[in-house]
Motif scaffolding. Structure first.
Motif, PDB file in Angstrom:
ATOM      1  N   PHE A  27       0.808  -1.199   0.000  1.00 24.08           N
ATOM      2  CA  PHE A  27       0.000   0.000   0.000  1.00 24.08           C
ATOM      3  C   PHE A  27       0.853   1.267   0.000  1.00 24.08           C
ATOM      4  CE2 PHE A  27      -1.963  -3.413   2.500  1.00 24.08           C
ATOM      5  CZ  PHE A  27      -2.970  -3.762   1.625  1.00 24.08           C
ATOM      6  N   GLY A  28       1.901   1.280  -0.815  1.00 25.00           N
ATOM      7  CA  GLY A  28       2.792   2.430  -0.870  1.00 25.00           C
ATOM      8  C   GLY A  28       2.077   3.728  -1.183  1.00 25.00           C
ATOM      9  N   LYS A  29       1.104   3.678  -2.061  1.00 25.93           N
ATOM     10  CA  LYS A  29       0.362   4.887  -2.435  1.00 25.93           C
ATOM     11  C   LYS A  29      -0.338   5.494  -1.227  1.00 25.93           C
ATOM     12  CE  LYS A  29      -1.549   5.770  -6.759  1.00 25.93           C
ATOM     13  NZ  LYS A  29      -2.380   5.395  -7.892  1.00 25.93           N
ATOM     14  N   LYS A  30      -0.900   4.646  -0.352  1.00 23.57           N
ATOM     15  CA  LYS A  30      -1.555   5.121   0.867  1.00 23.57           C
ATOM     16  C   LYS A  30      -0.529   5.567   1.907  1.00 23.57           C
ATOM     17  CE  LYS A  30      -5.596   2.074   0.821  1.00 23.57           C
ATOM     18  NZ  LYS A  30      -6.300   1.017   1.570  1.00 23.57           N
ATOM     19  N   ARG A  31       0.531   4.787   2.072  1.00 23.98           N
ATOM     20  CA  ARG A  31       1.510   5.036   3.130  1.00 23.98           C
ATOM     21  C   ARG A  31       2.313   6.313   2.896  1.00 23.98           C
ATOM     22  NH1 ARG A  31      -1.560   1.398   4.219  1.00 23.98           N
ATOM     23  NH2 ARG A  31      -0.901  -0.711   4.690  1.00 23.98           N
ATOM     24  N   TYR A  32       2.653   6.551   1.632  1.00 24.23           N
ATOM     25  CA  TYR A  32       3.513   7.685   1.293  1.00 24.23           C
ATOM     26  C   TYR A  32       2.734   8.854   0.707  1.00 24.23           C
ATOM     27  CZ  TYR A  32       7.281   4.278   1.847  1.00 24.23           C
ATOM     28  OH  TYR A  32       8.146   3.332   2.333  1.00 24.23           O
ATOM     29  N   LYS A  33       1.506   8.995   1.087  1.00 21.77           N
ATOM     30  CA  LYS A  33       0.673  10.111   0.630  1.00 21.77           C
ATOM     31  C   LYS A  33       1.280  11.421   1.138  1.00 21.77           C
ATOM     32  CE  LYS A  33      -4.209  11.193   0.427  1.00 21.77           C
ATOM     33  NZ  LYS A  33      -5.530  10.817   0.943  1.00 21.77           N
ATOM     34  N   LYS A  34       1.242  12.439   0.297  1.00 20.14           N
ATOM     35  CA  LYS A  34       1.804  13.740   0.657  1.00 20.14           C
ATOM     36  C   LYS A  34       1.231  14.209   2.002  1.00 20.14           C
ATOM     37  CE  LYS A  34       2.600  18.398  -0.972  1.00 20.14           C
ATOM     38  NZ  LYS A  34       2.510  19.345  -2.053  1.00 20.14           N
ATOM     39  N   GLY A  35       2.136  14.604   2.906  1.00 23.44           N
ATOM     40  CA  GLY A  35       1.741  15.081   4.224  1.00 23.44           C
ATOM     41  C   GLY A  35       1.769  14.014   5.307  1.00 23.44           C
ATOM     42  N   LEU A  50       9.659  12.240   9.721  1.00 25.62           N
ATOM     43  CA  LEU A  50       9.722  13.027   8.490  1.00 25.62           C
ATOM     44  C   LEU A  50       8.329  13.156   7.894  1.00 25.62           C
ATOM     45  CD1 LEU A  50      12.819  11.222   6.933  1.00 25.62           C
ATOM     46  CD2 LEU A  50      12.822  13.429   8.094  1.00 25.62           C
ATOM     47  N   THR A  51       8.144  14.175   7.068  1.00 19.86           N
ATOM     48  CA  THR A  51       6.872  14.413   6.388  1.00 19.86           C
ATOM     49  C   THR A  51       7.052  14.157   4.894  1.00 19.86           C
ATOM     50  OG1 THR A  51       6.398  16.141   8.003  1.00 19.86           O
ATOM     51  CG2 THR A  51       5.037  16.098   6.015  1.00 19.86           C
ATOM     52  N   VAL A  52       6.196  13.327   4.323  1.00 18.22           N
ATOM     53  CA  VAL A  52       6.290  12.986   2.901  1.00 18.22           C
ATOM     54  C   VAL A  52       5.958  14.204   2.050  1.00 18.22           C
ATOM     55  CG1 VAL A  52       5.359  11.531   1.048  1.00 18.22           C
ATOM     56  CG2 VAL A  52       5.709  10.572   3.344  1.00 18.22           C
ATOM     57  N   LYS A  53       6.843  14.468   1.110  1.00 16.59           N
ATOM     58  CA  LYS A  53       6.653  15.575   0.163  1.00 16.59           C
ATOM     59  C   LYS A  53       6.144  15.043  -1.184  1.00 16.59           C
ATOM     60  CE  LYS A  53       9.332  19.398  -1.824  1.00 16.59           C
ATOM     61  NZ  LYS A  53      10.669  20.023  -1.817  1.00 16.59           N
ATOM     62  N   ALA A  54       6.729  13.929  -1.638  1.00 12.27           N
ATOM     63  CA  ALA A  54       6.338  13.330  -2.919  1.00 12.27           C
ATOM     64  C   ALA A  54       6.676  11.846  -2.913  1.00 12.27           C
ATOM     65  CB  ALA A  54       7.054  14.028  -4.072  1.00 12.27           C
ATOM     66  N   THR A  57       6.240   5.061  -7.550  1.00 16.93           N
ATOM     67  CA  THR A  57       6.669   3.668  -7.487  1.00 16.93           C
ATOM     68  C   THR A  57       7.152   3.207  -8.847  1.00 16.93           C
ATOM     69  OG1 THR A  57       5.026   3.231  -5.776  1.00 16.93           O
ATOM     70  CG2 THR A  57       5.911   1.320  -6.915  1.00 16.93           C
ATOM     71  N   ILE A  58       8.264   2.463  -8.838  1.00 10.66           N
ATOM     72  CA  ILE A  58       8.762   1.780 -10.033  1.00 10.66           C
ATOM     73  C   ILE A  58       9.122   0.368  -9.592  1.00 10.66           C
ATOM     74  CG2 ILE A  58      10.507   1.696 -11.855  1.00 10.66           C
ATOM     75  CD1 ILE A  58      10.856   4.736 -11.503  1.00 10.66           C
ATOM     76  N   ASP A  59       8.454  -0.620 -10.179  1.00 14.91           N
ATOM     77  CA  ASP A  59       8.619  -2.027  -9.810  1.00 14.91           C
ATOM     78  C   ASP A  59       8.354  -2.193  -8.318  1.00 14.91           C
ATOM     79  OD1 ASP A  59       9.220  -2.778 -12.450  1.00 14.91           O
ATOM     80  OD2 ASP A  59      11.323  -2.267 -12.177  1.00 14.91           O
ATOM     81  N   LYS A  60       9.297  -2.794  -7.575  1.00  8.21           N
ATOM     82  CA  LYS A  60       9.116  -3.023  -6.134  1.00  8.21           C
ATOM     83  C   LYS A  60       9.706  -1.897  -5.308  1.00  8.21           C
ATOM     84  CE  LYS A  60       8.590  -7.792  -5.270  1.00  8.21           C
ATOM     85  NZ  LYS A  60       8.917  -8.760  -4.258  1.00  8.21           N
ATOM     86  N   PHE A  61      10.072  -0.811  -5.941  1.00  6.36           N
ATOM     87  CA  PHE A  61      10.719   0.281  -5.219  1.00  6.36           C
ATOM     88  C   PHE A  61       9.791   1.487  -5.115  1.00  6.36           C
ATOM     89  CE2 PHE A  61      14.238  -2.236  -6.800  1.00  6.36           C
ATOM     90  CZ  PHE A  61      15.035  -2.331  -5.676  1.00  6.36           C
ATOM     91  N   ASP A  62       9.784   2.076  -3.926  1.00  7.92           N
ATOM     92  CA  ASP A  62       9.092   3.339  -3.703  1.00  7.92           C
ATOM     93  C   ASP A  62      10.153   4.427  -3.659  1.00  7.92           C
ATOM     94  OD1 ASP A  62       6.226   2.731  -3.275  1.00  7.92           O
ATOM     95  OD2 ASP A  62       6.989   1.483  -1.654  1.00  7.92           O
ATOM     96  N   TYR A  63       9.895   5.530  -4.322  1.00  7.20           N
ATOM     97  CA  TYR A  63      10.799   6.681  -4.317  1.00  7.20           C
ATOM     98  C   TYR A  63      10.113   7.786  -3.534  1.00  7.20           C
ATOM     99  CZ  TYR A  63      13.389   4.096  -7.798  1.00  7.20           C
ATOM    100  OH  TYR A  63      14.124   3.127  -8.435  1.00  7.20           O
ATOM    101  N   VAL A  64      10.765   8.209  -2.453  1.00  4.82           N
ATOM    102  CA  VAL A  64      10.129   9.113  -1.496  1.00  4.82           C
ATOM    103  C   VAL A  64      11.017  10.313  -1.230  1.00  4.82           C
ATOM    104  CG1 VAL A  64       9.159   9.300   0.819  1.00  4.82           C
ATOM    105  CG2 VAL A  64       9.064   7.111  -0.378  1.00  4.82           C
ATOM    106  N   THR A  65      10.430  11.511  -1.326  1.00  2.00           N
ATOM    107  CA  THR A  65      11.123  12.722  -0.879  1.00  2.00           C
ATOM    108  C   THR A  65      10.358  13.261   0.316  1.00  2.00           C
ATOM    109  OG1 THR A  65       9.891  14.073  -2.467  1.00  2.00           O
ATOM    110  CG2 THR A  65      12.088  13.360  -3.128  1.00  2.00           C
TER     111      THR A  65
END
Length: 168
Positions: A27-35, A50-54, A57-65
């Motif tokens: 559920f990366g889309k839910k977990r890493y939602k902005k804010g 930390l607070t998610v900014k953006a 996902t590519i394959d099994k990797f989540d890219y998080v700023t």
């Protein structure tokens, strides 16, 4: 506060401190939602909030700023550390479960016979699989799909499965 592991930081991408996270959540889309708040550290006793900014996902990797980490140099010190989220901050839909909640559940057949307990939950390309240990320490595997899983009761730590020939 109870935490769940979302994944492990494997490297940094770009110059703005973007984390490449080997995901252990569906559920990366839910977990890493902005804010949303995430926590990074080598263990639960040394976490930085930390607070998610953006996120993407590519394959099994989540890219998080994040709002707080803005450079590659600052982000690099978190390589090989886990990313956590507060369990209470995560809403699951019906028939969605945390892997940790499934572990240690007792497993029963449809007649109520105890078959063992879940020792681990593994994610394979085809499906999620429960590793179940019998009383004699032998292990069998149950695909976590509707054909086998008949009922999950997290509160009572029990799972009822449909047993077919060769499963046990």
């Amino acid at each position: 506060m109870e935490l769940v592991v979302l994944g492990k930081i494997t490297k940094i991408r770009g110059v703005n401190g973007e984390f490449k996270v080997l995901s252990s959540t569906f559920f990366g889309k839910k977990r890493y939602k902005k804010g949303n708040k995430i926590y990074i550290g080598s263990d639960e006793n040394s976490l930085r909030e930390l607070t998610v900014k953006a996120h993407h996902t590519i394959d099994k990797f989540d890219y998080v700023t994040t709002e707080e980490i803005l450079t590659t140099t600052e982000a690099e010190k978190y390589i090989d550390m886990n990313v956590y989220a507060a369990k209470d901050d995560i809403h699951l839909d019906k028939d969605e479960y945390f892997f940790g909640d499934l572990e240690k559940c007792d497993v029963y057949d449809e007649e109520g016979n105890r078959l063992g307990h879940v020792t681990n939950v593994e994610e394979f390309p085809a499906q999620i699989t429960l590793n179940v240990e019998k009383e004699n320490k032998e292990t069998f595997y149950v695909p976590f799909v509707d054909e086998f899983i008949k009922n999950v009761d997290i509160e009572n730590k029990s799972i009822i499965i449909h047993v077919i020939e060769g499963l046990l």
